[in-house]
Design an enzyme around this catalytic site. Structure first.
Site, short mmCIF file in Angstrom:
data_model
loop_
_atom_site.label_atom_id
_atom_site.label_comp_id
_atom_site.label_asym_id
_atom_site.label_seq_id
_atom_site.Cartn_x
_atom_site.Cartn_y
_atom_site.Cartn_z
N TYR A 86 0.94 -1.33 -0.05
CA TYR A 86 -0.03 -0.08 0.00
C TYR A 86 0.89 1.29 -0.04
O TYR A 86 0.87 2.17 -0.84
CB TYR A 86 -0.79 -0.14 1.35
N ASP A 87 1.97 1.35 1.03
CA ASP A 87 2.64 2.55 0.89
C ASP A 87 3.26 2.87 -0.30
O ASP A 87 3.53 3.98 -0.73
CB ASP A 87 3.83 2.46 2.34
N ARG A 133 0.69 9.42 14.65
CA ARG A 133 0.38 10.21 13.34
C ARG A 133 -0.35 11.19 13.26
O ARG A 133 -1.47 11.37 14.03
CB ARG A 133 -0.03 9.24 12.07
#
Ligand code: NAD
Ligand code: UDP
Length: 336
Positions: A155-156, A286
């Site tokens: 994904y990243d 985050r």
């Protein structure tokens, strides 16, 4: 041309939304239709569902097309929002090679479509491009700490490659692009079995099951309500110049344990909170730095976490009731 509210002034446009039957995509389609545009939602229904846009099908300005973005596509449009990709770690890790291909080939095909028709494209990127960050909060200038070989890399790195494609098409003068680095977003129409923290905790609380906090729950996230995100995406798309990647999210940071506790409170559930192993490569903290979005787009998240969670709880409660009803009907049909 956009006004200060991200609305497009003067003309109705034809807009393609890939991943349009997903959680964020369905809200985006709804808003674009409300603003008077024609909208084509393209989706393979792998993590989204036609049910998410069923209420839009009555509009003569809305089309739903079943298509996989790893296969080239062509629609004559003015704008493309490229959202097609699983977003929940639980879901994007089921078929990681497909996740990479969806993000890389999907971006390539969306950009090729934009190039052919002189359309502008917005790429849905992610805070995951920062990986497990050493810089906090994360500004757009931070280059990230992503494992290229970890379980989240599909994904990243897929999203990082998509960003790179947008910038290369731009530098080569082939297509005009915008990159939205989206931080954790939640709201109505998250799928019951999506697997992300907000929906998992709400579904568990409503079912009276234990809430599964991974690790100690001290890791942090910043949760943005979907309407605020959609507003930010519209403003970014209609911004007259390429500004490079822009963080979109809500900078209010909470621990995962605090999120679970708030959901227990808001649902009035008797559920307990239990602790389970932390998944591999789970980022510890985050929070978006949104100075750039504030300055260039006038972006400001408006919906407080409690208010947004309340709306999400209502939506998931209705979805659970609907699912229960469906199961009862199937059982009755089998019994008759
Ligand atoms: P979602 O899973 O609800 O929606 C994604 C949609 O894309 C689904 O409808 C799915 O069926 C579709 N899709 C997946 N693969 C496809 C393919 N190969 N071809 C066509 N359609 C495909 O997830 P979401 O939360 O709505 O995320 C939308 C976008 O925003 C994604 O690109 C995601 O990476 C990005 N994003 C979301 C968040 C968040 O917190 N919601 C955070 C960062 C980035
Ligand atoms: N998480 C959790 N329990 C769950 C689902 C997620 O504790 O049932 C944690 C997860 O480990 C992460 C945070 O909640 O630390 C946010 O996870 P999510 O999948 O929502 O998004 P991410 O930011 O990891 O992509």
């Amino acid at each position: 041309m956009g006004d200060a509210n991200g609305r497009t002034v003067g003309r109705s446009m034809r807009i393609l939304v890939t991943g349009g039957a997903g959680f964020v995509g369905s809200h985006l389609c709804e808003r674009l239709l409300a603003d008077g545009h024609e909208v084509i939602a393209l989706d393979d229904f792998s993590t989204g569902s036609p049910a998410n846009v069923a209420h839009l099908m009555r509009s003569s300005r809305f089309w739903l097309v079943e298509h996989d973005v790893t296969v080239p596509f062509d629609h004559e449009v003015d704008r493309i929002y490229n959202l097609a990709s699983p977003a929940s770690p639980a879901r994007y890790q089921v078929d990681p090679v497909r996740t990479t291909m969806t993000n890389v080939l999907g971006a390539l095909h969306a950009l090729a479509c934009a190039e052919r028709h002189g359309a502008r494209l917005l790429q849905a990127s992610t805070s995951e491009v920062y990986g497990d960050p050493e810089v906090h909060p994360q500004p757009e200038t931070y280059l990230g700490r992503v494992s290229p070989v970890g379980v989240r890399a599909c994904y990243d790195e897929g999203k990082r490659c998509a960003e790179s494609l947008v910038m290369d098409f731009h530098r080569q003068g082939r297509a005009s692009g915008r990159i939205a680095r989206i931080f954790n977003t939640y709201g109505p129409r998250m799928a019951i079995d999506d697997g992300r923290a907000v929906s998992n905790f709400i579904v568990q609380a409503l079912r009276g099951e234990d809430l599964t906090v991974y690790g100690s729950g001290s890791q942090t996230r910043s949760f943005c309500y979907v309407d605020d995100l959609v507003e930010g995406c519209l403003r970014l798309m209609e911004h007259p110049v390429e500004v490079g990647p822009v963080n979109l999210g809500n900078p209010v940071e909470v621990t995962v344990l605090e999120l679970a506790q708030e959901i227990v409170r808001l649902t009035g559930s008797a559920s307990r909170i239990v602790f389970r192993p932390l998944p591999e490569d789970d980022p510890r903290q985050r929070r978006p730095a949104i100075d750039l979005a504030r300055r260039t787009l006038g972006f400001e998240p408006r919906v407080a976490l409690r208010q947004g969670l309340y709306a999400t709880i209502q939506s998931l409660r209705a979805a659970l009731a609907g699912a229960g009803e469906g199961a009862r009907r199937r059982e009755a049909a089998l019994a008759s």
